[in-house]
Write a protein that holds these residues in place. Structure first.
Motif, PDB file in Angstrom:
ATOM      1  N   ALA A  89      -2.113  27.853   1.904  1.00 42.67           N
ATOM      2  CA  ALA A  89      -0.571  28.404   1.472  1.00 42.67           C
ATOM      3  C   ALA A  89      -0.604  28.075   0.016  1.00 42.67           C
ATOM      4  N   GLN A  90      -1.115  26.955  -0.317  1.00 43.71           N
ATOM      5  CA  GLN A  90      -0.735  26.355  -1.664  1.00 43.71           C
ATOM      6  C   GLN A  90      -1.740  27.125  -2.692  1.00 43.71           C
ATOM      7  N   LYS A  91      -2.992  27.253  -2.165  1.00 41.07           N
ATOM      8  CA  LYS A  91      -3.828  27.821  -2.992  1.00 41.07           C
ATOM      9  C   LYS A  91      -3.385  29.532  -3.188  1.00 41.07           C
ATOM     10  N   LEU A  92      -2.840  30.175  -2.302  1.00 34.79           N
ATOM     11  CA  LEU A  92      -2.331  31.468  -2.474  1.00 34.79           C
ATOM     12  C   LEU A  92      -1.450  31.755  -3.281  1.00 34.79           C
ATOM     13  N   THR A  93      -0.790  30.579  -3.414  1.00 38.41           N
ATOM     14  CA  THR A  93       0.981  30.613  -4.301  1.00 38.41           C
ATOM     15  C   THR A  93       0.540  29.848  -5.470  1.00 38.41           C
ATOM     16  N   GLY A  94      -0.553  29.460  -5.816  1.00 38.84           N
ATOM     17  CA  GLY A  94      -0.686  28.687  -7.134  1.00 38.84           C
ATOM     18  C   GLY A  94      -0.065  27.481  -7.106  1.00 38.84           C
ATOM     19  N   ASN A  95       0.017  26.835  -5.894  1.00 42.34           N
ATOM     20  CA  ASN A  95       0.661  25.430  -5.663  1.00 42.34           C
ATOM     21  C   ASN A  95       2.256  25.651  -5.718  1.00 42.34           C
ATOM     22  N   ASN A  96       2.702  27.033  -5.182  1.00 44.41           N
ATOM     23  CA  ASN A  96       3.896  27.062  -5.335  1.00 44.41           C
ATOM     24  C   ASN A  96       4.726  27.465  -4.179  1.00 44.41           C
ATOM     25  N   ALA A  97       4.028  27.076  -2.913  1.00 50.28           N
ATOM     26  CA  ALA A  97       4.437  27.550  -1.587  1.00 50.28           C
ATOM     27  C   ALA A  97       5.653  26.694  -1.248  1.00 50.28           C
ATOM     28  N   ARG A  98       6.644  27.341  -1.061  1.00 51.02           N
ATOM     29  CA  ARG A  98       8.037  26.692  -0.920  1.00 51.02           C
ATOM     30  C   ARG A  98       8.319  26.053   0.449  1.00 51.02           C
ATOM     31  N   ILE A  99       8.525  24.749   0.595  1.00 49.67           N
ATOM     32  CA  ILE A  99       8.841  24.225   1.791  1.00 49.67           C
ATOM     33  C   ILE A  99      10.205  24.226   1.920  1.00 49.67           C
ATOM     34  N   TYR A 100      10.469  24.860   3.242  1.00 45.98           N
ATOM     35  CA  TYR A 100      11.968  25.054   3.451  1.00 45.98           C
ATOM     36  C   TYR A 100      12.538  24.300   4.623  1.00 45.98           C
ATOM     37  N   GLN A 101      11.558  23.562   5.336  1.00 44.26           N
ATOM     38  CA  GLN A 101      11.888  22.713   6.607  1.00 44.26           C
ATOM     39  C   GLN A 101      10.753  21.613   6.782  1.00 44.26           C
ATOM     40  N   ILE A 102      11.074  20.585   7.087  1.00 44.96           N
ATOM     41  CA  ILE A 102      10.374  19.544   7.427  1.00 44.96           C
ATOM     42  C   ILE A 102      10.416  19.049   9.087  1.00 44.96           C
ATOM     43  N   LEU A 103       9.480  19.250   9.957  1.00 43.53           N
ATOM     44  CA  LEU A 103       9.660  18.716  11.364  1.00 43.53           C
ATOM     45  C   LEU A 103       9.092  17.409  11.518  1.00 43.53           C
ATOM     46  N   ALA A 104       9.924  16.532  12.397  1.00 47.67           N
ATOM     47  CA  ALA A 104       9.290  15.226  12.489  1.00 47.67           C
ATOM     48  C   ALA A 104       9.649  14.764  14.012  1.00 47.67           C
ATOM     49  N   LYS A 105       8.807  13.783  14.399  1.00 50.63           N
ATOM     50  CA  LYS A 105       8.994  13.366  15.478  1.00 50.63           C
ATOM     51  C   LYS A 105       9.227  11.726  15.570  1.00 50.63           C
ATOM     52  N   PRO A 106       9.953  11.028  16.507  1.00 51.46           N
ATOM     53  CA  PRO A 106       9.995   9.644  16.204  1.00 51.46           C
ATOM     54  C   PRO A 106       8.723   9.102  17.111  1.00 51.46           C
ATOM     55  N   ALA A 107       8.352   7.902  16.685  1.00 49.11           N
ATOM     56  CA  ALA A 107       7.193   7.283  17.440  1.00 49.11           C
ATOM     57  C   ALA A 107       7.422   6.951  18.687  1.00 49.11           C
ATOM     58  N   ASP A 108       8.852   6.505  18.940  1.00 48.17           N
ATOM     59  CA  ASP A 108       9.467   6.349  20.110  1.00 48.17           C
ATOM     60  C   ASP A 108      10.483   6.978  20.311  1.00 48.17           C
ATOM     61  N   ALA A 109      10.599   8.202  21.619  1.00 44.86           N
ATOM     62  CA  ALA A 109      11.750   9.080  21.474  1.00 44.86           C
ATOM     63  C   ALA A 109      13.073   8.512  21.918  1.00 44.86           C
ATOM     64  N   SER A 110      13.069   7.079  22.622  1.00 39.23           N
ATOM     65  CA  SER A 110      14.250   6.336  22.856  1.00 39.23           C
ATOM     66  C   SER A 110      14.995   5.961  21.420  1.00 39.23           C
ATOM     67  N   GLN A 111      14.286   5.842  20.461  1.00 42.00           N
ATOM     68  CA  GLN A 111      14.821   5.314  19.266  1.00 42.00           C
ATOM     69  C   GLN A 111      15.148   6.597  18.344  1.00 42.00           C
ATOM     70  N   LEU A 112      15.716   7.863  19.001  1.00 42.32           N
ATOM     71  CA  LEU A 112      15.905   8.910  18.079  1.00 42.32           C
ATOM     72  C   LEU A 112      16.903   8.655  17.150  1.00 42.32           C
ATOM     73  N   ASP A 113      18.064   8.183  17.288  1.00 40.36           N
ATOM     74  CA  ASP A 113      19.205   8.006  16.479  1.00 40.36           C
ATOM     75  C   ASP A 113      18.735   6.878  15.168  1.00 40.36           C
ATOM     76  N   SER A 114      17.862   5.844  15.455  1.00 41.42           N
ATOM     77  CA  SER A 114      17.576   5.235  14.306  1.00 41.42           C
ATOM     78  C   SER A 114      16.491   5.692  13.416  1.00 41.42           C
ATOM     79  N   ALA A 115      15.626   6.515  14.002  1.00 36.82           N
ATOM     80  CA  ALA A 115      14.708   7.461  13.300  1.00 36.82           C
ATOM     81  C   ALA A 115      15.522   8.328  12.506  1.00 36.82           C
ATOM     82  N   VAL A 116      16.433   8.899  12.936  1.00 39.37           N
ATOM     83  CA  VAL A 116      17.319  10.068  12.134  1.00 39.37           C
ATOM     84  C   VAL A 116      17.895   9.162  10.991  1.00 39.37           C
ATOM     85  N   ALA A 117      18.469   7.968  11.349  1.00 38.23           N
ATOM     86  CA  ALA A 117      19.295   7.087  10.334  1.00 38.23           C
ATOM     87  C   ALA A 117      18.248   6.689   9.318  1.00 38.23           C
TER      88      ALA A 117
END
Length: 415
Positions: A226-254
């Motif tokens: 995508a970066q090559k097609l757009t000349g390194n101008n591909a627009r990131i509109y969202q980042i998805l992430a997962k915590p290493a430990d699902a039980s520590q979701l709140d602390s990962a968000v903070a």
């Protein structure tokens, strides 16, 4: 009981004698009841679908989007959502933001979603740039979405180095672009490049009224491509992430929020959302829709009540001679009043019954012809029916009192 049965029979006979007039009288009640029951059913269905969507994507999914974070009321409800939600929105994030999230304490995975505008075609068949949506991402997305590929495989870093022009497509894209469900190995053209379909995603549950991306209508290509097609101008509109430990979701968000804020020199130019927060905009839309419909229903019930009162006044005027005869034969004011009150209640009860039947029909049509899956709420049906009866009592009282107070001699003189 026999008196009540007699009053109901007389009310039913009166309605049969004036069918169209009675129907038009009930129309406001019918519209009010049908609209309330239908909208609440749609809302309950969408909430159920949202819950299913959260389970499919994982309740520990963290979403980072451009825009101000949502505000909360004193009771914890989310309000004033100003997050930029979809791939067609104007906000952007950077590769540095992706790196910051990935390095945050408690975060196990972080992947970008960047948009690439262009026309997708297979031979003479072309699809508009808005459908499907072409997103650049990394190979970790497959792990984040719990193995989303139904046919073929998701691209990996080693494979991308050998063949960068690969793609994984949603099920709707496969059917619309290739006219089949398993086009693995086939190719399409995008921005002058040929892309090979390496995998087809499984069916993702979608939520009507949601502004989030529908993966069924999405084409995923490697972020580096995508970066090559757009000349390194591909627009990131969202980042998805997962915590290493699902039980520590709140602390990962903070921690993610603190890391990004530090990287942005203390400026809150982004929102770090849990799944329930990222889908809160749908609830906001539902609340607005419910309030609007409730207002319309209240007006409809008011109009229906006024209609009942007007028709009952006409009925009293037309049946003066009958009232005089009944009083001459010994009927008291209470009996006359209960006769006309019964007619008002029968009108409102029939209106409520027809309104509920209409709402059931509308729910069935929505279920078979749209992506909505309404869930009927019997408490709402019962409540709407009780309100309709209350409207009949309130607006039927004045005509009933007028009939009861009529002097029998004056009534008998009336022709």
């Amino acid at each position: 009981m026999s008196v009540l049965r007699g009053n109901v029979k007389m009310a039913a006979a009166s309605m049969r004698n004036t069918k169209w007039r009675s129907f038009l009288t009930m129309l406001g009640i019918i519209i009010g009841v049908a609209s309330v029951v239908t909208v609440v059913s749609i809302g309950e269905g969408i909430k159920h679908q949202i819950d299913g969507q959260i389970d499919q994507l994982g309740r520990d999914l963290i979403t980072v989007r451009p825009g101000l974070p949502p505000q909360h009321t004193n009771n914890g409800a989310i309000e004033n959502i100003k997050v930029i939600l979809g791939p067609g929105s104007g906000g952007t994030l950077s590769e540095q933001d992706v790196a910051t999230v990935a390095k945050t304490e408690g975060i196990g995975l972080a992947v970008p979603l960047s948009t690439v505008q262009g026309e997708v075609s297979v031979g003479e068949r072309k699809l508009a740039s808005q459908s499907p949506i072409v997103l650049g991402t990394t190979s970790e997305l497959a792990s984040m979405l719990h193995g989303p590929v139904e046919h073929g495989s998701f691209f990996d870093e080693m494979g991308i180095r050998e063949e960068p022009n690969v793609a994984v497509i949603g099920l709707n894209v496969a059917r619309n672009l290739f006219q089949q469900s398993v086009p693995v190995g086939r190719s399409f053209e995008f921005l002058g490049q040929q892309f090979i379909v390496q995998g087809v995603l499984k069916q993702f549950d979608t939520t009507p009224l949601s502004l989030a991306t529908d993966f069924n209508d999405t084409i995923f290509i490697p972020y580096s491509t995508a970066q090559k097609l757009t000349g390194n101008n591909a627009r990131i509109y969202q980042i998805l992430a997962k915590p290493a430990d699902a039980s520590q979701l709140d602390s990962a968000v903070a921690n993610t929020n603190a890391s990004l804020k530090s990287a942005h020199q203390g400026q809150q130019q982004f929102s770090v959302l849990r799944q329930d927060e990222s889908l809160a905009v749908t609830n906001t839309i539902l609340d607005l829709l419910t309030k609007l419909t409730t207002g319309i229903a209240a007006i409809s019930l008011l109009v229906g009540g006024i209609g009942i009162m007007n028709i009952m006044l006409v009925s009293v005027a037309e049946r003066m001679h009958e009232i005089g005869i009944r009083k001459a034969l010994g009927a008291n004011n209470r009996q006359i009043m209960m006769q006309f009150m019964a007619e008002a209640l029968v009108l409102s009860a029939c209106g409520a019954f027809i309104g509920i039947l209409l709402s059931l029909l509308l729910n069935f049509i929505l279920h078979i012809s749209t992506t909505f899956s309404p869930i009927l709420n019997w408490q709402v049906m019962a409540g709407a029916a009780l309100v309709s009866l209350l409207v009949g009592v309130i607006f039927g009282t004045a005509p009933a009192i007028k009939a009861a107070r009529k002097d029998p001699i004056d009534a008998l003189r009336n022709e």
